[in-house]
Design a protein around this motif. Structure first.
Motif, PDB file in Angstrom:
ATOM      1  N   ALA A 169       0.804  -1.083  -0.093  1.00  0.00           N
ATOM      2  CA  ALA A 169      -0.112   0.021   0.021  1.00  0.00           C
ATOM      3  C   ALA A 169       0.624   1.172  -0.039  1.00  0.00           C
ATOM      4  O   ALA A 169       0.581   2.216  -0.703  1.00  0.00           O
ATOM      5  CB  ALA A 169      -0.914   0.110   1.349  1.00  0.00           C
ATOM      6  N   ALA A 170       1.810   1.336   0.703  1.00  0.00           N
ATOM      7  CA  ALA A 170       2.938   2.449   0.752  1.00  0.00           C
ATOM      8  C   ALA A 170       3.447   2.699  -0.542  1.00  0.00           C
ATOM      9  O   ALA A 170       3.532   3.769  -1.014  1.00  0.00           O
ATOM     10  CB  ALA A 170       3.915   2.278   1.692  1.00  0.00           C
ATOM     11  N   GLY A 171       3.615   1.535  -1.081  1.00  0.00           N
ATOM     12  CA  GLY A 171       4.399   1.581  -2.688  1.00  0.00           C
ATOM     13  C   GLY A 171       3.351   2.246  -3.694  1.00  0.00           C
ATOM     14  O   GLY A 171       3.518   3.001  -4.592  1.00  0.00           O
ATOM     15  N   ARG A 172       1.929   1.674  -3.478  1.00  0.00           N
ATOM     16  CA  ARG A 172       0.996   2.134  -4.453  1.00  0.00           C
ATOM     17  C   ARG A 172       0.502   3.657  -4.230  1.00  0.00           C
ATOM     18  O   ARG A 172       0.408   4.539  -5.178  1.00  0.00           O
ATOM     19  CB  ARG A 172      -0.293   1.273  -3.924  1.00  0.00           C
ATOM     20  N   ARG A 173       0.946   4.006  -2.872  1.00  0.00           N
ATOM     21  CA  ARG A 173       0.474   5.457  -2.634  1.00  0.00           C
ATOM     22  C   ARG A 173       1.696   6.303  -3.336  1.00  0.00           C
ATOM     23  O   ARG A 173       1.411   7.423  -3.776  1.00  0.00           O
ATOM     24  CB  ARG A 173       0.839   5.550  -1.003  1.00  0.00           C
TER      25      ARG A 173
END
Length: 117
Positions: free
Chosen positions: A41-45
Motif C-alpha cells: 500500500a505504501a508503494g502504491r501510494r
C-alpha cells in the motif's frame, strides 16, 4: 512575498555512510508503511511497484544496524508491515533535519523567487 508565505522547496538527501544514502523517497516509503501498515500500500501510494518497494525495504533493513521495517507474510489474517523503533527514529530524525533545512533557507528562497521571470 513574505518569508512566512513560502514553503521552502528542499530535497534533502543525506549520505549517512558511503553505503547508506537516505532521502525523500525512502522517507516517504517509511511514512507510507507507518500510515498504511503495508509495504504494498505504501508503494502504491507513491506509484511505485510492489517489487521496488520491497527492494528498498530490504536495502534499508540490510544497511542499518537494526531493521527499520518489520513485515509478516500473508495468510489467514493477511500480512502487514510496521516500522520498528529504529525505523521510527530514522524517519523522525530525517523529517526534523528536513524541517530545519527548510527554515534555514526560507529567507534566501524568498529572495531567489523575486528574481524569477
Amino acid at each position: 512575498m513574505k518569508a512566512k508565505d513560502v514553503v521552502a522547496a528542499i530535497h534533502l538527501r543525506i549520505r549517512i555512510t558511503p553505503e547508506i544514502a537516505f532521502g525523500p523517497g525512502k522517507a516517504d516509503l517509511l511514512e507510507g508503511i507507518r500510515d498504511t501498515g503495508s509495504i504494498a500500500a505504501a508503494g502504491r501510494r507513491m506509484r511505485m511497484s510492489y517489487k521496488r518497494a520491497w527492494q528498498l525495504v530490504e536495502e534499508l533493513n540490510r544497511l542499518f544496524d537494526a531493521p527499520l521495517v518489520s513485515a509478516s507474510k500473508g495468510g489467514v489474517r493477511g500480512g502487514g508491515a510496521e516500522l520498528t523503533r529504529a525505523g521510527a527514529d530514522v524517519l523522525a530524525r530525517y523529517r526534523r533535519m528536513q524541517a530545519d533545512c527548510s527554515k534555514a533557507v526560507r529567507a534566501d528562497l524568498v529572495a531567489l523567487r523575486r528574481h524569477r521571470s
